[in-house]
Design an enzyme around this catalytic site. Sequence first.
Site, short mmCIF file in Angstrom:
data_model
loop_
_atom_site.label_atom_id
_atom_site.label_comp_id
_atom_site.label_asym_id
_atom_site.label_seq_id
_atom_site.Cartn_x
_atom_site.Cartn_y
_atom_site.Cartn_z
N ALA A 13 38.99 45.98 44.90
CA ALA A 13 37.70 46.57 44.56
C ALA A 13 37.64 48.00 45.07
O ALA A 13 38.19 48.32 46.12
CB ALA A 13 36.55 45.77 45.14
N ASN A 65 37.63 41.86 31.30
CA ASN A 65 37.77 43.08 32.09
C ASN A 65 38.91 43.94 31.53
O ASN A 65 39.98 44.09 32.13
CB ASN A 65 38.01 42.73 33.57
CG ASN A 65 37.85 43.92 34.48
OD1 ASN A 65 37.86 45.06 34.04
ND2 ASN A 65 37.70 43.64 35.77
N GLU A 111 44.69 37.09 39.12
CA GLU A 111 43.83 36.65 38.04
C GLU A 111 42.83 37.75 37.77
O GLU A 111 42.40 38.45 38.69
CB GLU A 111 43.05 35.37 38.40
CG GLU A 111 43.90 34.12 38.44
CD GLU A 111 44.42 33.78 39.83
OE1 GLU A 111 45.23 32.85 39.93
OE2 GLU A 111 44.02 34.44 40.81
N TYR A 128 46.47 47.15 35.09
CA TYR A 128 47.58 46.30 35.54
C TYR A 128 48.76 46.37 34.58
O TYR A 128 49.91 46.42 35.02
CB TYR A 128 47.11 44.85 35.71
CG TYR A 128 46.03 44.67 36.76
CD1 TYR A 128 46.08 45.33 37.98
CD2 TYR A 128 44.93 43.85 36.51
CE1 TYR A 128 45.08 45.17 38.94
CE2 TYR A 128 43.93 43.68 37.47
CZ TYR A 128 44.02 44.35 38.67
OH TYR A 128 43.04 44.18 39.61
#
Length: 153
Positions: free
Chosen positions: A70, A108, A103, A115
């Site tokens: 985050a 998203n 995960e 990623y």
Amino acid sequence: MQIRLMKKSDIEEVAQIERETFSMPWSQRAFLQSLEMEHVLFLVAEKENEIAGYIGVYFAADEAEITNVAVKEKFRRRHIGESLVKEMVLRAKERGAVFAFLEVRCSNAEAIALYEKMGFSICGSRKGFYEKPREDAYVMVFAPDISTIQAGS
């Protein structure tokens, strides 16, 4: 920006970012308990004298599972998340990890794109993995050569 190991004194600030980011956030106690485990590693990114973001990973055998990533809203879109993931992958390799998993909510798209840019690929899904709102997750893996991420790249 500096990336370093998370300290107990960082937990309050990290938990605040967690609450602002996730619908089912970890508690301060959960972070504290995780920091005390030998098979867990948490890093924070510091910028402008505050915690800008964090990442956590659990290690088992030759695998690293990224649990949390985050970035504080005001620091987003500054490559902090990317830097945290790169640093974590390097540290995972140092610990003998060959694979890194995570995960991510199927909706998203921004995180999935990040990623994938970093070399992760979707290898499966978990039905109903997330709550509030209920949603499936993609499982993503970074493999087989975890050493392809280089510091500073």
